[in-house]
Design a protein around this motif. Structure first.
Motif, mmCIF file in Angstrom:
data_model
loop_
_atom_site.group_PDB
_atom_site.id
_atom_site.type_symbol
_atom_site.label_atom_id
_atom_site.label_comp_id
_atom_site.label_asym_id
_atom_site.label_seq_id
_atom_site.Cartn_x
_atom_site.Cartn_y
_atom_site.Cartn_z
ATOM 1 N N VAL A 337 35.287 37.357 42.848
ATOM 2 C CA VAL A 337 36.037 37.375 41.592
ATOM 3 C C VAL A 337 35.209 36.749 40.473
ATOM 4 O O VAL A 337 35.256 37.202 39.325
ATOM 5 N N ILE A 338 34.414 35.734 40.822
ATOM 6 C CA ILE A 338 33.535 35.152 39.800
ATOM 7 C C ILE A 338 32.551 36.211 39.307
ATOM 8 O O ILE A 338 32.314 36.365 38.107
ATOM 9 N N TYR A 340 32.875 39.519 39.404
ATOM 10 C CA TYR A 340 33.567 40.529 38.593
ATOM 11 C C TYR A 340 33.935 39.964 37.223
ATOM 12 O O TYR A 340 33.878 40.674 36.211
ATOM 13 N N SER A 341 34.308 38.672 37.193
ATOM 14 C CA SER A 341 34.651 38.071 35.902
ATOM 15 C C SER A 341 33.426 38.008 34.995
ATOM 16 O O SER A 341 33.526 38.272 33.794
ATOM 17 N N SER A 344 32.938 41.348 33.526
ATOM 18 C CA SER A 344 33.838 41.702 32.436
ATOM 19 C C SER A 344 33.521 40.899 31.180
ATOM 20 O O SER A 344 33.643 41.420 30.071
ATOM 21 N N ILE A 345 33.045 39.658 31.360
ATOM 22 C CA ILE A 345 32.602 38.906 30.175
ATOM 23 C C ILE A 345 31.424 39.637 29.532
ATOM 24 O O ILE A 345 31.374 39.822 28.313
ATOM 25 N N ILE A 379 40.346 35.355 29.405
ATOM 26 C CA ILE A 379 40.955 35.600 30.719
ATOM 27 C C ILE A 379 39.913 35.487 31.842
ATOM 28 O O ILE A 379 40.067 34.646 32.738
ATOM 29 N N PRO A 380 38.824 36.285 31.824
ATOM 30 C CA PRO A 380 37.821 36.058 32.881
ATOM 31 C C PRO A 380 37.242 34.649 32.867
ATOM 32 O O PRO A 380 36.970 34.085 33.943
ATOM 33 N N ALA A 381 37.060 34.073 31.663
ATOM 34 C CA ALA A 381 36.502 32.713 31.607
ATOM 35 C C ALA A 381 37.445 31.724 32.286
ATOM 36 O O ALA A 381 37.016 30.830 33.018
ATOM 37 N N THR A 382 38.762 31.910 32.053
ATOM 38 C CA THR A 382 39.732 31.012 32.678
ATOM 39 C C THR A 382 39.778 31.238 34.181
ATOM 40 O O THR A 382 39.883 30.279 34.958
ATOM 41 N N ILE A 383 39.663 32.499 34.595
ATOM 42 C CA ILE A 383 39.672 32.782 36.034
ATOM 43 C C ILE A 383 38.527 32.036 36.719
ATOM 44 O O ILE A 383 38.703 31.382 37.744
ATOM 45 N N ILE A 384 37.335 32.114 36.112
ATOM 46 C CA ILE A 384 36.170 31.433 36.693
ATOM 47 C C ILE A 384 36.443 29.933 36.794
ATOM 48 O O ILE A 384 36.227 29.307 37.835
#
Lengths: 609, 198
Positions: A337-338, A340-341, A344-345, A379-384
């Protein structure tokens, strides 16, 4: 039925094998060990030496940039104080050692340029990337070692050209690291440093683009073509993924900045009018240009400039994830997921450049259009970030300088990132634009955060790069002073911005500003202290290089390929062997034959992998 | 947590393919595309200004376009005339070389044609800084010509390799062929932009 199948399989392997052997023999990445001082250390084709050269260049740049920031902070709170010796370098900029307002802008321009290009791009991406990307995928070298060498030396020439601006009579440019047109385009009428100083700046950045294009091309080709047996894309460490994604961004971003620099240079030297509007009067002189669009420069520059932010921060995310997983002694909640994030970033970074231009006179509807993807990036930054924090739960965290700086990175990334929410919205940005709030935001989230990742990577990989450990006591001292000091410097910036303290002013003359001076003094003292603490790091680096405790091949009990070879690695990395990879990169927290981890090269079978 | 047992496991397929120069060229094409996209977007923003005019494209451009397209064809024929052996192309007879030389010659002719186009413009009193249209004309054709010169250098290198060593690396040949075709296609696109917009 079975015989032809076996035959066809054998045919496949021999044909393919022959093809590969023949290809490998002629492939540029197999080269003889270098001989002589020049071949070994200067014009080396070895990706490890080139990585260290990039790192050294970044180190020189960061200390120069830091001294420039000291001078700026000094001037802000003691504008009339003499700085002994400065008049020797800056005869007109600092007559008698007292910095003029114009020279303050020169310092600001050079600080930004050095830090963004020569530090934040060079160290985490080009420096560590060059050294560790080939090793982490099991390659002997980069796909194009000669391009790699050219990439560094072009960057080095770019650095020299930029630094030359300090020593010419004109002085360094005053147009900021963003070189906004028409200020940067009209030439010496616009102020000191905007004659040859600005020319040198544009030439330097154009050269820098060429260097980065060669480097990015190399990174991509290497990652796609030279992975070892078993090293599938998803088995690459997160750091390698970060460098790979970053090189894709760099390839496209610097390919836009280079044309922009060319057009700017033509406006300056050949009399064209790409960026200079009609009827422009500068210093009482009507400029002999017509019809150009200053906004065009902003569009081109920020179309590069915003992805550039991710060129600085994605390798940092990769390095921190890599170090953190090792320090946690268990896999992250999801490495995939990191990755993929990060992708997307990288993708979103192309759709947000207009958020730097909310007050530029752009159509307000465009602002809205740029605001939305900007907020989406959180969103991706927060996921990471949540994956990092969630992975801390139940971890057997190893406390050392590397892991502390990795955790410090998360702290900076979050603190600096949160202020991004405010700036991403046009209505709030109208108020905050060009204030210290913005300066505080990008210094934390892009500047200091990436620097923390560089420190983390340095403490982590130093044993591999030199065969010696860094001093932990000095490392911890360095961490705590830097961590506390950084907050002391950049948190107050946000408050200054909220009360309307504009950036780029060399002194604060408006009525409401003298009341802020005590805070500015506090910031200056914090900056001087925190900066001084960096000499602890420099000392540690030099001292440990020669006197440090000898390091084993795998001092951190790491799993990725760099830990499967001697410290420091031999010239051909794997001693002529092609390593075979059996596992995902982060097999921690299990019962392997060697401890709580299983290396990527270990043929042990892992259940439930 | 998973426990482990000592036994080797099956390996996934090797992803390594040693494409070398060919991948390098493909990656470079992305960067080149992006650069020209930047120039073209600059053109589209700049044309909104009131001093945007019109310049008549020199007719010789159509001649040089034909020359470049034929050279592209020649290079492909040249590659088809060569034999392959694992990772190399081998000169089989001189047919391939002749077509390669023709490509090289036509490539140089194209660059000469561009120079003539610039002289044609200069004769009309249109220089780099005369108006935005002429600025973009010189910039677009100039940067493209520089890239073509890079291709010519690569072709010359291949030619020498085939003459001296009888063979050239397959991935390098394929890479140069892709690059050369791309330059021809890019030029056709630029010609349309020049014809329509300048």
């Amino acid at each position: 039925m079975e015989v032809p199948e076996i035959e066809s399989v054998r045919w496949f392997f021999t044909e393919r094998g022959e093809h590969l052997d023949a290809a490998l023999k002629t492939q540029a990445h197999v080269h003889a060990p270098a001989e002589g001082f020049l071949g070994k250390y200067v014009f080396s084709l070895d990706h490890k030496v080139i990585g260290k050269q990039y790192y050294a260049l970044a180190l020189v740049s960061v200390f120069v940039g830091m001294v420039l920031s000291w001078l700026m902070r000094f001037h802000l709170v003691w504008p009339n104080a003499k700085i002994p010796g400065l008049e020797i370098i800056a005869k007109t900029g600092a007559p008698g050692g007292i910095i003029t307002p114009e020279y303050y802008l020169s310092l600001l321009t050079m600080h930004g340029t050095l830090m963004v290009f020569f530090v934040l791009t060079n160290a985490p991406f080009a420096g560590f990337g060059n050294y560790f990307l080939p090793i982490q995928i099991g390659a002997e070298d980069m796909a194009f070692p000669r391009f790699n060498m050219m990439s560094f030396w072009t960057t080095f020439v770019a650095f020299l050209v930029l630094i030359t601006a300090f020593f010419i009579p004109d002085g360094p440019p005053i147009s900021g690291w963003t070189a906004y047109a028409p200020l940067s385009a009209v030439g010496k009428d616009a102020g000191p440093g905007l004659g040859w100083g600005q020319n040198l700046w544009v030439i330097s950045i154009a050269l820098f683009c060429v260097g980065q294009l060669l480097g990015s091309l190399n990174f991509i080709a290497t990652t796609l073509d030279l992975r070892a047996k078993g090293m599938t894309l998803m088995r690459m460490p997160i750091s390698t993924w970060a460098w790979f994604i970053t090189s894709a961004i760099g390839l496209l971003a610097f390919a836009v900045l280079l044309p922009a620099c060319l057009l700017l240079l033509l406006d300056r030297m050949a009399g064209t009018s790409f960026f200079i509007p009609s009827g422009l009067v500068v210093s009482d002189r009507l400029q002999n240009h017509a019809g150009g669009s200053p906004l065009l420069w902003q569009h081109l520059f920020w179309f590069f400039g915003h992805p550039e932010v991710y060129i600085a921060i994605l390798p940092a995310v990769g390095i921190v994830s890599h170090v953190l997983t090792n320090s946690l002694r268990k896999p992250l909640l999801s490495a995939k997921v990191i990755i993929y994030s990060m992708m997307s970033i990288g993708f979103l970074s192309w759709m947000v450049w207009g958020h730097h231009m909310f007050v530029s006179g752009m159509n307000p509807f465009s602002s809205l259009l740029f605001s939305f993807p900007t907020l989406t990036i959180t969103i991706p930054a927060t996921i990471i970030t949540l994956i990092w924090l969630g992975s801390l739960y139940g971890a057997n965290l190893q406390l050392n300088s590397a892991s502390f700086f990795a955790l410090g990175f998360i702290s900076m990334f979050v603190s600096g990132g949160v202020s991004g929410f405010f700036l991403a919205q046009p209505s709030i940005d109208m108020y905050l634009h060009a204030t210290y709030f913005v300066v505080g935001h990008f210094h934390m989230v892009m500047g200091v955060a990436a620097i923390f990742a560089i420190f983390s990577g340095t403490y982590f990989w130093f044993p591999k790069m030199t065969g010696r450990m860094m001093n932990e006591t000095l490392g911890m001292l360095h961490f705590w002073i830097t961590f506390v000091g950084t907050y002391c410097i950049f948190m107050p910036f946000h408050y200054l911005g909220l009360v309307g303290n504009v950036r780029r002013y060399s002194s604060f003359v408006d009525d409401f500003m003298p009341a802020l001076m005590p805070l500015h003094k506090f910031i200056t003292i914090a900056a001087l202290t925190t900066g001084a603490a960096q000499f602890i790091f420099l000392f540690n680096l030099v001292y440990s290089r020669f006197r440090g405790k000898p390091a084993s091949d795998n001092p951190w009990k790491g799993t990725s390929l760099e830990w499967s070879i001697p410290s420091p690695p031999p010239w051909n990395n794997f001693g002529g062997d092609r390593p075979v990879v059996y596992h995902d990169p982060y097999q921690y927290g299990l019962k392997g034959s060697t401890g709580d981890f299983i290396m990527q090269t270990s043929p042990e079978k892992i259940l439930n992998e | 947590m998973a426990s482990t047992i000592q036994s080797p496991i099956a390996l996934p397929r090797r992803s390594d393919s040693a494409r070398g120069s060919e991948s390098g060229i493909w990656i470079a094409l992305f960067a080149i595309t992006m650069s020209f996209a930047a120039f073209i977007s600059a053109l589209f923003i700049r044309q909104a200004s009131s001093d945007w005019t019109h310049i008549a494209a020199p007719p010789i451009l159509f001649g040089s376009t034909a020359v470049l397209l034929i050279s592209s064809l020649m290079l492909d024929i040249s590659r088809r005339q060569m034999g392959t052996k694992s990772a190399t192309y081998i000169k089989e007879g001189n047919k391939g070389l002749v077509f390669l030389a023709a490509t090289l010659f036509l490539g140089l002719a194209f660059v000469v044609g561009q120079c003539l186009a610039w002289r044609n413009l200069a004769a009309q009193g249109l220089y780099l800084a005369t108006n935005p249209n002429s600025s973009f004309f010189y910039v677009l054709t100039g940067v493209h010509a520089l890239h073509v010169l890079g291709g010519i250098a690569a072709l010359a290198y291949l030619f020498l390799q085939l003459v001296v060593g009888n063979s050239a690396r397959r991935n390098l040949v394929n890479g140069v062929v892709v690059y050369w075709h791309f330059m021809a296609a890019l030029w056709v696109f630029l010609l349309v932009v020049i014809w329509e917009r300048l």
